[in-house]
Write an enzyme that holds these catalytic residues in place. Structure first.
Site, PDB file in Angstrom:
ATOM      1  CD  GLU A 118      -3.090  -1.308   2.308  1.00 28.33           C
ATOM      2  OE1 GLU A 118      -4.035  -1.605   1.941  1.00 28.33           O
ATOM      3  OE2 GLU A 118      -2.406  -1.256   3.416  1.00 28.33           O
ATOM      4  CG  ASP A 163     -12.245  -8.031  -1.083  1.00 22.49           C
ATOM      5  OD1 ASP A 163     -11.131  -7.443  -0.722  1.00 22.49           O
ATOM      6  OD2 ASP A 163     -13.251  -8.063  -0.323  1.00 22.49           O
TER       7      ASP A 163
HETATM    8  N1  ADE Z   1      -9.735  -5.261   3.012  1.00 29.94           N
HETATM    9  C1  ADE Z   1      -9.712  -5.543   1.791  1.00 29.94           C
HETATM   10  N2  ADE Z   1     -10.847  -6.461   1.625  1.00 29.94           N
HETATM   11  C2  ADE Z   1     -11.231  -6.535   2.890  1.00 29.94           C
HETATM   12  C3  ADE Z   1     -12.306  -7.390   3.525  1.00 29.94           C
HETATM   13  N3  ADE Z   1     -13.080  -8.077   2.656  1.00 29.94           N
HETATM   14  N4  ADE Z   1     -12.591  -7.303   4.761  1.00 29.94           N
HETATM   15  C4  ADE Z   1     -11.553  -6.742   5.788  1.00 29.94           C
HETATM   16  N5  ADE Z   1     -10.498  -5.974   5.114  1.00 29.94           N
HETATM   17  C5  ADE Z   1     -10.703  -5.741   3.628  1.00 29.94           C
END
Ligand code: ADE
Length: 227
Positions: free
Chosen positions: A12, A195
């Site tokens: 990041e 996601d």
């Molecule tokens: N960071 C990126 N995706 C995430 C997720 N599904 N749950 C928690 N933190 C995240």
């Protein structure tokens, strides 16, 4: 101005390290990169994953390095259908979805002495909106819920979205928000979607995390030029 750039993971903040020549300082198990950029002094670090790690690093950036603003950059899971993988979103306010003393009649996310939500800096958010406009990029905004869990479950996802009116979920933002708010340091939380936080979200995360992390970091780099 002294500006902190904080991420949770090396991926990041790597785009900053690659773009800008930096010096290194170690403190309390954290590695801090220092750089001059766009007339500012930058203090760049990754905290490691989770709210406690992020709170430690944010506190060090403020108390030891005396930063005057903090910009967080990283990835998040989308909780609503209108946020797609790769899209950018900044937080308008943040809450901790795993802070729960509801057994005593309090709303989830609340403990006495704190508010459920911490608001981000309107001034920094405006700079982000202007940056996106000038670059012709789509930048969305929303509520972010943070907790010490990777969310990859449809029921849990729906519960967080409904309970907090949240648009995205991640594991650090609300703790950084609480630290910055306690020290009265303006802060900005940028995330790119990696996601959609439902069943098997970890598969998308593994595929898209690095690209999304870069999308977010590249945006913050551009934004600094306007501060
Ligand atoms: N960071 C990126 N995706 C995430 C997720 N599904 N749950 C928690 N933190 C995240």
């Amino acid at each position: 101005m002294k500006i902190a750039i904080l991420g949770a993971m090396p991926e990041e903040i790597d785009p900053f390290i690659v773009e800008i020549p930096t010096q290194i300082d170690y403190y309390a198990g954290n590695k801090f990169y220092k750089a001059e950029f766009a007339g500012h002094e930058l203090f760049i670090a990754y905290s490691k994953i989770g709210k406690v790690n992020a709170a430690i690093t944010a506190t060090l950036l403020i108390e030891k390095f005396k930063v005057e603003a903090l910009l967080f950059t990283g990835v998040a899971g989308a909780l609503k259908d209108n946020f797609k993988i790769g899209e950018l979103l900044y937080a308008t306010k943040l809450a901790q979805h795993d802070l729960d003393i509801s057994a005593f009649g309090h709303p989830v996310g609340y403990v006495p002495g704190n508010e459920i939500f911490v608001n981000t800096s309107k001034k920094l958010n405006k700079i982000a909106v202007k940056t996106a406009k000038d670059l012709g990029l789509t930048l969305k905004s929303g509520v972010i819920a943070s907790g010490d869990q990777f969310i990859c479950d449809d029921d849990k996802k729906a519960w967080i979205a409904k309970t907090f009116g949240a648009d995205a979920v991640e594991m650090e933002g609300a703790s950084v928000a609480q630290v910055c708010s306690a020290f009265k340091v303006p802060f900005f939380i940028m995330r790119a979607i990696s996601d959609v936080a439902g069943h098997k979200a970890e598969i998308d995360y593994d595929e898209f995390m690095e690209n999304s992390a870069k999308t977010s970091a590249d945006f913050v780099l551009k934004m600094i030029e306007k501060i």
